[in-house]
Write a protein that holds these residues in place. Structure first.
Motif, PDB file in Angstrom:
ATOM      1  N   GLY A 174       0.784  -1.225   0.000  1.00 49.70           N
ATOM      2  CA  GLY A 174       0.000   0.000   0.000  1.00 49.70           C
ATOM      3  C   GLY A 174       0.817   1.276   0.000  1.00 49.70           C
ATOM      4  O   GLY A 174       0.250   2.365   0.105  1.00 49.70           O
ATOM      5  N   ALA A 175       2.113   1.201  -0.151  1.00 48.74           N
ATOM      6  CA  ALA A 175       2.974   2.389  -0.087  1.00 48.74           C
ATOM      7  C   ALA A 175       3.465   2.773  -1.482  1.00 48.74           C
ATOM      8  O   ALA A 175       3.154   2.110  -2.480  1.00 48.74           O
TER       9      ALA A 175
ATOM     10  N   SER B 258       2.227   0.628  -4.712  1.00 46.30           N
ATOM     11  CA  SER B 258       1.744  -0.738  -4.496  1.00 46.30           C
ATOM     12  C   SER B 258       0.285  -0.681  -4.042  1.00 46.30           C
ATOM     13  O   SER B 258      -0.086   0.151  -3.214  1.00 46.30           O
ATOM     14  N   GLU B 259      -0.532  -1.582  -4.599  1.00 47.72           N
ATOM     15  CA  GLU B 259      -1.901  -1.656  -4.108  1.00 47.72           C
ATOM     16  C   GLU B 259      -1.875  -2.185  -2.676  1.00 47.72           C
ATOM     17  O   GLU B 259      -0.952  -2.900  -2.284  1.00 47.72           O
TER      18      GLU B 259
ATOM     19  N   SER C 143       1.438  -2.749 -13.620  1.00 52.98           N
ATOM     20  CA  SER C 143       2.327  -3.902 -13.583  1.00 52.98           C
ATOM     21  C   SER C 143       1.984  -4.711 -12.334  1.00 52.98           C
ATOM     22  O   SER C 143       1.045  -4.355 -11.596  1.00 52.98           O
ATOM     23  N   GLU C 144       2.743  -5.764 -12.103  1.00 56.20           N
ATOM     24  CA  GLU C 144       2.539  -6.595 -10.913  1.00 56.20           C
ATOM     25  C   GLU C 144       3.875  -7.033 -10.346  1.00 56.20           C
ATOM     26  O   GLU C 144       4.800  -7.329 -11.100  1.00 56.20           O
ATOM     27  N   ALA C 145       3.929  -7.068  -9.032  1.00 51.46           N
ATOM     28  CA  ALA C 145       5.053  -7.714  -8.356  1.00 51.46           C
ATOM     29  C   ALA C 145       4.566  -9.124  -8.035  1.00 51.46           C
ATOM     30  O   ALA C 145       3.447  -9.304  -7.541  1.00 51.46           O
ATOM     31  N   LYS C 146       5.385 -10.126  -8.352  1.00 51.52           N
ATOM     32  CA  LYS C 146       4.925 -11.515  -8.222  1.00 51.52           C
ATOM     33  C   LYS C 146       5.760 -12.294  -7.220  1.00 51.52           C
ATOM     34  O   LYS C 146       6.951 -12.062  -7.053  1.00 51.52           O
ATOM     35  N   SER C 147       5.068 -13.256  -6.618  1.00 50.87           N
ATOM     36  CA  SER C 147       5.693 -14.258  -5.753  1.00 50.87           C
ATOM     37  C   SER C 147       4.975 -15.562  -6.034  1.00 50.87           C
ATOM     38  O   SER C 147       3.817 -15.749  -5.607  1.00 50.87           O
ATOM     39  N   GLY C 148       5.631 -16.424  -6.797  1.00 49.02           N
ATOM     40  CA  GLY C 148       4.973 -17.669  -7.205  1.00 49.02           C
ATOM     41  C   GLY C 148       3.763 -17.354  -8.058  1.00 49.02           C
ATOM     42  O   GLY C 148       3.843 -16.582  -9.009  1.00 49.02           O
ATOM     43  N   SER C 149       2.604 -17.893  -7.678  1.00 51.44           N
ATOM     44  CA  SER C 149       1.379 -17.657  -8.450  1.00 51.44           C
ATOM     45  C   SER C 149       0.592 -16.452  -7.931  1.00 51.44           C
ATOM     46  O   SER C 149      -0.482 -16.156  -8.437  1.00 51.44           O
ATOM     47  N   HIS C 150       1.126 -15.751  -6.951  1.00 49.60           N
ATOM     48  CA  HIS C 150       0.448 -14.597  -6.363  1.00 49.60           C
ATOM     49  C   HIS C 150       1.065 -13.308  -6.901  1.00 49.60           C
ATOM     50  O   HIS C 150       2.247 -13.261  -7.229  1.00 49.60           O
ATOM     51  N   ALA C 151       0.228 -12.256  -6.949  1.00 51.27           N
ATOM     52  CA  ALA C 151       0.700 -10.971  -7.478  1.00 51.27           C
ATOM     53  C   ALA C 151       0.092  -9.815  -6.694  1.00 51.27           C
ATOM     54  O   ALA C 151      -1.030  -9.898  -6.208  1.00 51.27           O
TER      55      ALA C 151
ATOM     56  N   THR D 278       8.078 -11.776  -0.248  1.00 51.52           N
ATOM     57  CA  THR D 278       8.632 -10.709  -1.082  1.00 51.52           C
ATOM     58  C   THR D 278       8.148 -10.920  -2.504  1.00 51.52           C
ATOM     59  O   THR D 278       8.366 -11.979  -3.098  1.00 51.52           O
ATOM     60  N   TYR D 279       7.509  -9.908  -3.047  1.00 51.82           N
ATOM     61  CA  TYR D 279       6.984  -9.925  -4.400  1.00 51.82           C
ATOM     62  C   TYR D 279       7.914  -9.059  -5.258  1.00 51.82           C
ATOM     63  O   TYR D 279       8.326  -7.980  -4.830  1.00 51.82           O
ATOM     64  N   THR D 280       8.224  -9.502  -6.467  1.00 50.91           N
ATOM     65  CA  THR D 280       9.223  -8.782  -7.275  1.00 50.91           C
ATOM     66  C   THR D 280       8.736  -8.494  -8.697  1.00 50.91           C
ATOM     67  O   THR D 280       7.888  -9.192  -9.250  1.00 50.91           O
ATOM     68  N   ASP D 281       9.306  -7.478  -9.247  1.00 51.06           N
ATOM     69  CA  ASP D 281       9.152  -7.090 -10.644  1.00 51.06           C
ATOM     70  C   ASP D 281      10.473  -6.462 -11.058  1.00 51.06           C
ATOM     71  O   ASP D 281      11.353  -6.234 -10.212  1.00 51.06           O
ATOM     72  N   ASN D 282      10.658  -6.152 -12.312  1.00 53.54           N
ATOM     73  CA  ASN D 282      11.891  -5.531 -12.797  1.00 53.54           C
ATOM     74  C   ASN D 282      11.523  -4.435 -13.785  1.00 53.54           C
ATOM     75  O   ASN D 282      10.769  -4.658 -14.724  1.00 53.54           O
TER      76      ASN D 282
END
Length: 178
Positions: free
Chosen positions: A74-75, A156-157, A107-115, A167-171
């Motif tokens: 959320g930040a 971030s939503e 966009s989305e930050a992902k961790s496995g199948s979660h975003a 930890t969710y990541t994107d590039n």
């Protein structure tokens, strides 16, 4: 005829034959005429010139000032990069997990199948316009001393307990071209 006279005659005939062969033999063996005749100087100074050209190739530099952007659920957080160039350039920014196939800020930050949903906004300093992901900007004029500064704002939503901890990541990628 004496041997001496026969030998001398053969040398003269052979020499004349080889001169005719070389002169008319189809090969362009003589010097080519100078397209600019050399000035003849009798009483005054002779002058001439040689044109000089320096070719400076197009060059660009990319300075990524922010090594990574880390934010909480959320930040929002920001980063910065600079593009230096000596000619008008093109800029394409994108993310690995951009949402959809077109131009967007999503966009989305992902961790496995979660975003976790992200909003990514890029602005050139001094411009109010947002540069969208996957939207190639063309013919950008170099800034002061050849450098333009870009700010990247990532939001971030807020997911609260709706997503697993981790930890969710994107590039975020930057491409400069001519």
């Amino acid at each position: 005829m004496s041997k001496f006279i026969k030998t001398a005659a053969a040398v003269v005939v052979f020499g004349a034959f080889s001169t005719v062969t070389m002169a008319g033999g189809g090969g362009n063996h003589g010097p080519k005429p100078d397209p600019k005749p050399t000035p003849v100087c009798n009483e005054g100074p002779c002058t001439g010139s040689i044109p000089i050209q320096v070719t400076v190739p197009k060059r660009c530099e990319l300075k990524v000032k922010t090594p990574s952007i880390s934010l909480k659920d959320g930040a929002e957080a920001s980063g910065q990069f600079l593009v230096g160039a000596n000619a008008d350039y093109n800029l394409l920014v994108d993310t690995d997990n951009r949402v959809g196939g077109g131009k967007t800020t999503k966009s989305e930050a992902k961790s496995g199948s979660h975003a976790v949903g992200l909003t990514v906004e890029t602005k050139r300093v001094g411009s109010p316009s947002i540069i969208l992901l996957n939207d190639k900007q063309t013919n950008i004029a170099p800034g002061s001393n050849g450098w333009n500064t870009y700010n990247v704002l990532v939001k971030s939503e807020s997911v609260g307990i709706s997503k697993p901890a981790g930890t969710y990541t994107d590039n975020y990628s930057i491409e400069v071209s001519f």
